[in-house]
Scaffold this motif. Sequence first.
Motif, PDB file in Angstrom:
ATOM      1  N   PRO A 172       9.249  -3.551  -5.201  1.00 26.90           N
ATOM      2  CA  PRO A 172      10.252  -2.558  -4.550  1.00 26.90           C
ATOM      3  C   PRO A 172      11.204  -3.235  -3.967  1.00 26.90           C
ATOM      4  O   PRO A 172      11.306  -4.099  -3.107  1.00 26.90           O
ATOM      5  N   VAL A 173      12.578  -2.836  -4.457  1.00 24.57           N
ATOM      6  CA  VAL A 173      13.767  -3.590  -4.278  1.00 24.57           C
ATOM      7  C   VAL A 173      14.146  -3.378  -2.909  1.00 24.57           C
ATOM      8  O   VAL A 173      15.081  -4.000  -2.342  1.00 24.57           O
ATOM      9  N   ASP A 174      13.845  -2.295  -2.192  1.00 24.26           N
ATOM     10  CA  ASP A 174      14.248  -1.986  -0.934  1.00 24.26           C
ATOM     11  C   ASP A 174      13.292  -2.290   0.099  1.00 24.26           C
ATOM     12  O   ASP A 174      13.645  -1.950   1.325  1.00 24.26           O
ATOM     13  N   ALA A 175      12.548  -3.393  -0.313  1.00 23.61           N
ATOM     14  CA  ALA A 175      11.433  -3.692   0.935  1.00 23.61           C
ATOM     15  C   ALA A 175      11.919  -4.630   2.088  1.00 23.61           C
ATOM     16  O   ALA A 175      12.755  -5.532   1.659  1.00 23.61           O
ATOM     17  N   ASP A 176      11.802  -4.142   2.991  1.00 28.19           N
ATOM     18  CA  ASP A 176      11.870  -5.273   4.086  1.00 28.19           C
ATOM     19  C   ASP A 176      10.884  -6.500   4.360  1.00 28.19           C
ATOM     20  O   ASP A 176      11.312  -7.643   4.656  1.00 28.19           O
ATOM     21  N   LEU A 177       9.762  -6.117   4.227  1.00 32.87           N
ATOM     22  CA  LEU A 177       8.695  -6.967   4.355  1.00 32.87           C
ATOM     23  C   LEU A 177       7.483  -6.748   3.257  1.00 32.87           C
ATOM     24  O   LEU A 177       7.411  -5.393   2.978  1.00 32.87           O
ATOM     25  N   VAL A 178       7.181  -7.762   2.590  1.00 36.37           N
ATOM     26  CA  VAL A 178       6.369  -7.381   1.595  1.00 36.37           C
ATOM     27  C   VAL A 178       4.814  -8.287   1.871  1.00 36.37           C
ATOM     28  O   VAL A 178       4.859  -9.439   2.159  1.00 36.37           O
ATOM     29  N   ILE A 179       3.723  -7.599   1.611  1.00 36.59           N
ATOM     30  CA  ILE A 179       2.395  -8.008   2.160  1.00 36.59           C
ATOM     31  C   ILE A 179       1.578  -8.013   0.758  1.00 36.59           C
ATOM     32  O   ILE A 179       1.536  -6.952   0.038  1.00 36.59           O
ATOM     33  N   ASP A 180       1.289  -9.173   0.430  1.00 40.65           N
ATOM     34  CA  ASP A 180       0.239  -9.338  -0.758  1.00 40.65           C
ATOM     35  C   ASP A 180      -1.309  -9.247  -0.452  1.00 40.65           C
ATOM     36  O   ASP A 180      -1.656 -10.083   0.208  1.00 40.65           O
ATOM     37  N   CYS A 181      -1.847  -8.375  -1.212  1.00 41.96           N
ATOM     38  CA  CYS A 181      -3.163  -8.210  -1.174  1.00 41.96           C
ATOM     39  C   CYS A 181      -4.081  -8.622  -2.289  1.00 41.96           C
ATOM     40  O   CYS A 181      -5.196  -8.430  -2.453  1.00 41.96           O
ATOM     41  N   ARG A 182      -3.554  -9.215  -3.068  1.00 40.16           N
ATOM     42  CA  ARG A 182      -4.352  -9.614  -4.297  1.00 40.16           C
ATOM     43  C   ARG A 182      -5.302 -10.682  -3.958  1.00 40.16           C
ATOM     44  O   ARG A 182      -6.064 -10.964  -4.894  1.00 40.16           O
ATOM     45  N   PHE A 183      -5.336 -11.288  -2.834  1.00 40.28           N
ATOM     46  CA  PHE A 183      -6.448 -12.316  -2.414  1.00 40.28           C
ATOM     47  C   PHE A 183      -7.793 -11.721  -2.120  1.00 40.28           C
ATOM     48  O   PHE A 183      -8.742 -12.200  -2.039  1.00 40.28           O
ATOM     49  N   LEU A 184      -7.790 -10.225  -1.755  1.00 38.19           N
ATOM     50  CA  LEU A 184      -8.906  -9.726  -1.872  1.00 38.19           C
ATOM     51  C   LEU A 184      -9.720  -9.152  -3.079  1.00 38.19           C
ATOM     52  O   LEU A 184      -8.974  -8.725  -3.954  1.00 38.19           O
ATOM     53  N   PRO A 185     -10.854  -9.397  -3.207  1.00 39.36           N
ATOM     54  CA  PRO A 185     -11.646  -8.720  -4.184  1.00 39.36           C
ATOM     55  C   PRO A 185     -11.272  -7.345  -4.698  1.00 39.36           C
ATOM     56  O   PRO A 185     -10.826  -6.505  -3.970  1.00 39.36           O
TER      57      PRO A 185
END
Length: 294
Positions: free
Chosen positions: A186-199
């Motif tokens: 999302p180009v309008d994000a102030d902060l990005v959280i990556d959850c891809r480490f979860l199964p």
Amino acid sequence: MTENLGGELPPEIVIVTGMSGAGRSTAARALEDLDWFVVDNLPPGLLFTMIDLAGRTQGAVPRVAAVVDVRSLAFTEDLLSTVEELRRRGIAARVLFLEAGDEALVRRFEGVRRPHPLQGDGRLTDGITRERELLQAIRGEADLVIDTSQLNVHQLKAKVIGFFGAAQEAHLRANVVSFGYKYGLPVDADLVIDCRFLPNPHWVPELRPMTGQDTPVSEYVLSQRGAKELLDAYTEVLRLLVAGYLREGKHYMTLAVGCTGGKHRSVAMAERFSERLREEGLEVHVVHRDLGRE
């Protein structure tokens, strides 16, 4: 302490800018519907005059929206310096930036058969690229960025009304967006959280057809090693950010939570982060951007 430009209390001001074709006119009409006094295509140097005049109305014009675009000479430098000076004087000036991807902008310009204002003798994409370069600095200073690539005019109007419709108390509004990395950030994000480490629940046959809004998927994601730690750690980060944003007078924050496809993990975690933010006293709006795209 606020300086009075005309001897009266200065109005609240929102500067509406952004990419040509991204929806500035729609945003302006939405603000007009909310009884903002809207001035279109105002050169940055005249913002002080506009605020001065509004301040002399004895409260009859409490809120002004100025639409500013690249047609003004020396646009970026003038607008940035003007915004900085307004804030230095204690005037509640905020910048709303309308963004959209190149593909969406090309489609819109071709749909109305109009050239881009900066394209000259070149191609449409040349004008878009040039404008994006000119607006890069002011985009970085924007209080609120709205990506309109996937929004129609009614959705954009509703979003603007959602942000500006209520009385502007000194609090922060949070927009929590779940997304799939395979569809882009999302180009309008102030902060990005990556959850891809979860199964990934996608590989659990009984969970695959469900989404992160379904209890079995949510429980599965939250029970995984690291899920609670992620929530707790980022909640502490968000507390620091919220306090800092409020000190700086920022009214909006967009938190993006991503997984591979935007269906399971990011949706479940976005719902939990929205709960945490509400517990902190924030007004929260949740959008699952890519749900249903698979």
